[in-house]
Design an enzyme around this catalytic site. Structure first.
Site, PDB file in Angstrom:
ATOM      1  N   GLU A 114      -8.805 -12.179  -7.223  1.00 36.73           N
ATOM      2  CA  GLU A 114      -7.963 -10.977  -7.096  1.00 36.73           C
ATOM      3  C   GLU A 114      -6.757 -11.028  -8.037  1.00 36.73           C
ATOM      4  O   GLU A 114      -6.373 -10.011  -8.609  1.00 36.73           O
ATOM      5  CB  GLU A 114      -7.507 -10.806  -5.642  1.00 36.73           C
ATOM      6  CG  GLU A 114      -8.662 -10.413  -4.729  1.00 36.73           C
ATOM      7  CD  GLU A 114      -8.234 -10.128  -3.292  1.00 36.73           C
ATOM      8  OE1 GLU A 114      -7.109 -10.497  -2.901  1.00 36.73           O
ATOM      9  OE2 GLU A 114      -9.046  -9.525  -2.564  1.00 36.73           O
ATOM     10  N   ARG A 168      -1.114 -14.743   4.517  1.00 38.85           N
ATOM     11  CA  ARG A 168      -2.024 -14.137   5.501  1.00 38.85           C
ATOM     12  C   ARG A 168      -1.378 -14.149   6.909  1.00 38.85           C
ATOM     13  O   ARG A 168      -1.433 -13.180   7.642  1.00 38.85           O
ATOM     14  CB  ARG A 168      -3.308 -14.977   5.488  1.00 38.85           C
ATOM     15  CG  ARG A 168      -4.506 -14.366   6.075  1.00 38.85           C
ATOM     16  CD  ARG A 168      -5.336 -13.591   5.069  1.00 38.85           C
ATOM     17  NE  ARG A 168      -6.301 -12.777   5.798  1.00 38.85           N
ATOM     18  CZ  ARG A 168      -6.660 -11.565   5.474  1.00 38.85           C
ATOM     19  NH1 ARG A 168      -6.168 -10.966   4.408  1.00 38.85           N
ATOM     20  NH2 ARG A 168      -7.527 -10.896   6.193  1.00 38.85           N
ATOM     21  N   THR A 204      -5.642  -7.049  10.801  1.00 44.95           N
ATOM     22  CA  THR A 204      -5.918  -5.730  10.231  1.00 44.95           C
ATOM     23  C   THR A 204      -5.436  -4.594  11.133  1.00 44.95           C
ATOM     24  O   THR A 204      -4.792  -3.643  10.653  1.00 44.95           O
ATOM     25  CB  THR A 204      -7.449  -5.579   9.991  1.00 44.95           C
ATOM     26  OG1 THR A 204      -7.917  -6.727   9.279  1.00 44.95           O
ATOM     27  CG2 THR A 204      -7.765  -4.318   9.207  1.00 44.95           C
ATOM     28  N   LYS A 224       0.829  -1.205   0.000  1.00 45.48           N
ATOM     29  CA  LYS A 224       0.000   0.000   0.000  1.00 45.48           C
ATOM     30  C   LYS A 224       0.869   1.263   0.000  1.00 45.48           C
ATOM     31  O   LYS A 224       2.088   1.190   0.239  1.00 45.48           O
ATOM     32  CB  LYS A 224      -0.915  -0.035   1.226  1.00 45.48           C
ATOM     33  CG  LYS A 224      -1.902  -1.214   1.236  1.00 45.48           C
ATOM     34  CD  LYS A 224      -2.811  -1.145   2.458  1.00 45.48           C
ATOM     35  CE  LYS A 224      -3.787  -2.303   2.505  1.00 45.48           C
ATOM     36  NZ  LYS A 224      -4.741  -2.172   3.631  1.00 45.48           N
ATOM     37  N   ASN A 274      -1.911  -0.029   7.085  1.00 46.03           N
ATOM     38  CA  ASN A 274      -1.351  -1.286   7.600  1.00 46.03           C
ATOM     39  C   ASN A 274      -0.498  -1.997   6.551  1.00 46.03           C
ATOM     40  O   ASN A 274      -0.345  -3.208   6.578  1.00 46.03           O
ATOM     41  CB  ASN A 274      -2.467  -2.172   8.168  1.00 46.03           C
ATOM     42  CG  ASN A 274      -3.550  -2.441   7.146  1.00 46.03           C
ATOM     43  OD1 ASN A 274      -3.363  -2.166   5.960  1.00 46.03           O
ATOM     44  ND2 ASN A 274      -4.673  -2.989   7.579  1.00 46.03           N
ATOM     45  N   TYR A 305     -12.605  -3.643  -2.909  1.00 47.98           N
ATOM     46  CA  TYR A 305     -13.094  -3.477  -1.534  1.00 47.98           C
ATOM     47  C   TYR A 305     -14.629  -3.444  -1.505  1.00 47.98           C
ATOM     48  O   TYR A 305     -15.206  -2.718  -0.699  1.00 47.98           O
ATOM     49  CB  TYR A 305     -12.513  -2.205  -0.920  1.00 47.98           C
ATOM     50  CG  TYR A 305     -11.059  -2.335  -0.468  1.00 47.98           C
ATOM     51  CD1 TYR A 305     -10.616  -3.447   0.242  1.00 47.98           C
ATOM     52  CD2 TYR A 305     -10.137  -1.322  -0.730  1.00 47.98           C
ATOM     53  CE1 TYR A 305      -9.297  -3.566   0.665  1.00 47.98           C
ATOM     54  CE2 TYR A 305      -8.807  -1.426  -0.306  1.00 47.98           C
ATOM     55  CZ  TYR A 305      -8.406  -2.552   0.389  1.00 47.98           C
ATOM     56  OH  TYR A 305      -7.095  -2.666   0.822  1.00 47.98           O
ATOM     57  N   ARG A 318       2.739  -6.529   9.618  1.00 45.78           N
ATOM     58  CA  ARG A 318       2.007  -5.447  10.296  1.00 45.78           C
ATOM     59  C   ARG A 318       2.477  -5.299  11.746  1.00 45.78           C
ATOM     60  O   ARG A 318       2.606  -4.196  12.260  1.00 45.78           O
ATOM     61  CB  ARG A 318       0.495  -5.711  10.221  1.00 45.78           C
ATOM     62  CG  ARG A 318      -0.081  -5.491   8.814  1.00 45.78           C
ATOM     63  CD  ARG A 318      -1.505  -6.011   8.721  1.00 45.78           C
ATOM     64  NE  ARG A 318      -2.169  -5.629   7.471  1.00 45.78           N
ATOM     65  CZ  ARG A 318      -3.340  -6.110   7.079  1.00 45.78           C
ATOM     66  NH1 ARG A 318      -3.976  -7.006   7.820  1.00 45.78           N
ATOM     67  NH2 ARG A 318      -3.885  -5.711   5.946  1.00 45.78           N
ATOM     68  N   HIS A 360      -1.942  -5.517   1.602  1.00 49.84           N
ATOM     69  CA  HIS A 360      -3.172  -6.283   1.403  1.00 49.84           C
ATOM     70  C   HIS A 360      -2.774  -7.681   0.987  1.00 49.84           C
ATOM     71  O   HIS A 360      -1.861  -7.848   0.176  1.00 49.84           O
ATOM     72  CB  HIS A 360      -4.037  -5.671   0.280  1.00 49.84           C
ATOM     73  CG  HIS A 360      -5.088  -6.641  -0.183  1.00 49.84           C
ATOM     74  ND1 HIS A 360      -6.275  -6.819   0.487  1.00 49.84           N
ATOM     75  CD2 HIS A 360      -5.088  -7.558  -1.196  1.00 49.84           C
ATOM     76  CE1 HIS A 360      -6.975  -7.779  -0.114  1.00 49.84           C
ATOM     77  NE2 HIS A 360      -6.270  -8.242  -1.134  1.00 49.84           N
ATOM     78  N   PHE A 362     -15.878   4.495   6.705  1.00 47.80           N
ATOM     79  CA  PHE A 362     -14.471   4.776   6.422  1.00 47.80           C
ATOM     80  C   PHE A 362     -14.069   4.450   4.983  1.00 47.80           C
ATOM     81  O   PHE A 362     -12.925   4.660   4.601  1.00 47.80           O
ATOM     82  CB  PHE A 362     -13.565   4.041   7.417  1.00 47.80           C
ATOM     83  CG  PHE A 362     -13.762   2.542   7.452  1.00 47.80           C
ATOM     84  CD1 PHE A 362     -13.164   1.715   6.508  1.00 47.80           C
ATOM     85  CD2 PHE A 362     -14.556   1.957   8.425  1.00 47.80           C
ATOM     86  CE1 PHE A 362     -13.339   0.346   6.525  1.00 47.80           C
ATOM     87  CE2 PHE A 362     -14.738   0.575   8.461  1.00 47.80           C
ATOM     88  CZ  PHE A 362     -14.132  -0.233   7.502  1.00 47.80           C
TER      89      PHE A 362
HETATM   90  P1  IDP Z   1      -7.648  -6.852   5.691  1.00 55.10           P
HETATM   91  O1  IDP Z   1      -6.895  -5.878   4.811  1.00 55.10           O
HETATM   92  O2  IDP Z   1      -6.881  -7.140   6.966  1.00 55.10           O
HETATM   93  O3  IDP Z   1      -8.088  -8.095   4.966  1.00 55.10           O
HETATM   94  P2  IDP Z   1     -10.400  -5.750   5.541  1.00 55.10           P
HETATM   95  O4  IDP Z   1     -11.428  -5.871   6.622  1.00 55.10           O
HETATM   96  O5  IDP Z   1     -10.610  -6.469   4.264  1.00 55.10           O
HETATM   97  O6  IDP Z   1      -8.977  -6.109   6.209  1.00 55.10           O
HETATM   98  O7  IDP Z   1     -10.265  -4.179   5.242  1.00 55.10           O
HETATM   99  C1  IDP Z   1      -9.538  -3.737   4.129  1.00 55.10           C
HETATM  100  C2  IDP Z   1      -8.723  -2.537   4.528  1.00 55.10           C
HETATM  101  O8  IDP Z   1      -9.591  -1.458   4.865  1.00 55.10           O
HETATM  102  C3  IDP Z   1      -7.852  -2.725   5.758  1.00 55.10           C
HETATM  103  O9  IDP Z   1      -6.613  -3.362   5.473  1.00 55.10           O
HETATM  104  C4  IDP Z   1      -7.656  -1.322   6.215  1.00 55.10           C
HETATM  105  O10 IDP Z   1      -6.662  -0.661   5.424  1.00 55.10           O
HETATM  106  C5  IDP Z   1      -9.013  -0.689   5.916  1.00 55.10           C
HETATM  107  N1  IDP Z   1      -9.907  -0.733   7.091  1.00 55.10           N
HETATM  108  C6  IDP Z   1     -10.544  -1.816   7.604  1.00 55.10           C
HETATM  109  N2  IDP Z   1     -11.259  -1.478   8.697  1.00 55.10           N
HETATM  110  C7  IDP Z   1     -11.075  -0.154   8.883  1.00 55.10           C
HETATM  111  C8  IDP Z   1     -11.555   0.792   9.851  1.00 55.10           C
HETATM  112  O11 IDP Z   1     -12.309   0.465  10.786  1.00 55.10           O
HETATM  113  N3  IDP Z   1     -11.126   2.089   9.704  1.00 55.10           N
HETATM  114  C9  IDP Z   1     -10.299   2.477   8.694  1.00 55.10           C
HETATM  115  N4  IDP Z   1      -9.829   1.629   7.757  1.00 55.10           N
HETATM  116  C10 IDP Z   1     -10.203   0.329   7.847  1.00 55.10           C
END
Ligand code: IDP
Length: 151
Positions: free
Chosen positions: A126, A85, A91, A9, A112, A49, A102, A115, A57
């Site tokens: 994907e 993973r 996350t 990212k 973070n 997404y 992370r 992805h 958000f």
């Molecule tokens: P992941 O990347 O760990 O699989 P997902 O739930 O798929 O997590 O969310 C995708 C991305 O969206 C996260 O990596 C993070 O960058 C962002 N994200 C997820 N939850 C939040 C939140 O509560 N606030 C802000 N950004 C979030």
């Protein structure tokens, strides 16, 4: 063998962590079969997404992902999806396990660094979404015998 998608990212790009992250995946024994820089369009992010579209958000996530080009990579290996993973960590980066990417390098939920696909089904979709077939490579890995031996 599975293939999985990893995106480095904009925070990884700006914080000069691209080499570190790629190196960790390489040293694990995963095989790099696709790699490129990409600017992510609104359309691609809406699809990628789609599970977050209704979240408050989501606009922030999108604009964050568009701050710089991202590095898209495809990694191959036995059970590669779950392996990547696990290396990535949860996350909420400040609570991610020490030793994960992370957990070692990030503090934020949103910023973070990385992805990675969360299931084999998602990974297959994907990889197709981010790479054309001629951007993915099959080749002999001379160390495969030593990385896996028979299992
Ligand atoms: P992941 O990347 O760990 O699989 P997902 O739930 O798929 O997590 O969310 C995708 C991305 O969206 C996260 O990596 C993070 O960058 C962002 N994200 C997820 N939850 C939040 C939140 O509560 N606030 C802000 N950004 C979030």
């Amino acid at each position: 063998m599975e293939r999985t998608l990893v995106l480095l990212k904009p925070d990884a790009v700006q914080r000069d962590l691209v080499g570190e992250i790629i190196s960790r995946l390489e040293r694990k024994g995963l095989k790099l079969v696709g790699l490129k820089l990409m600017r992510l369009s609104d359309e691609l992010l809406n699809e990628h997404y789609s599970h977050l579209v209704g979240k408050s958000f989501f606009p922030e996530v999108k604009s964050f992902m568009q701050l710089t080009p991202v590095v898209a990579c495809c990694w191959e290996g036995t059970e590669a999806v779950n392996t990547v993973r696990a290396i990535c960590g949860i996350t909420k980066a400040r609570e991610a396990a020490p030793g994960t990417i992370r957990g070692e390098f990030a503090m934020s939920v949103q910023a973070n660094l990385i992805h990675c696909s969360d299931s084999l089904e998602t990974a297959n979709a994907e990889v197709k979404r981010f790479f054309k077939s001629d951007e993915l490579f099959s080749y002999d890995d001379v160390l495969e015998r030593y990385v896996y031996n028979s299992s």
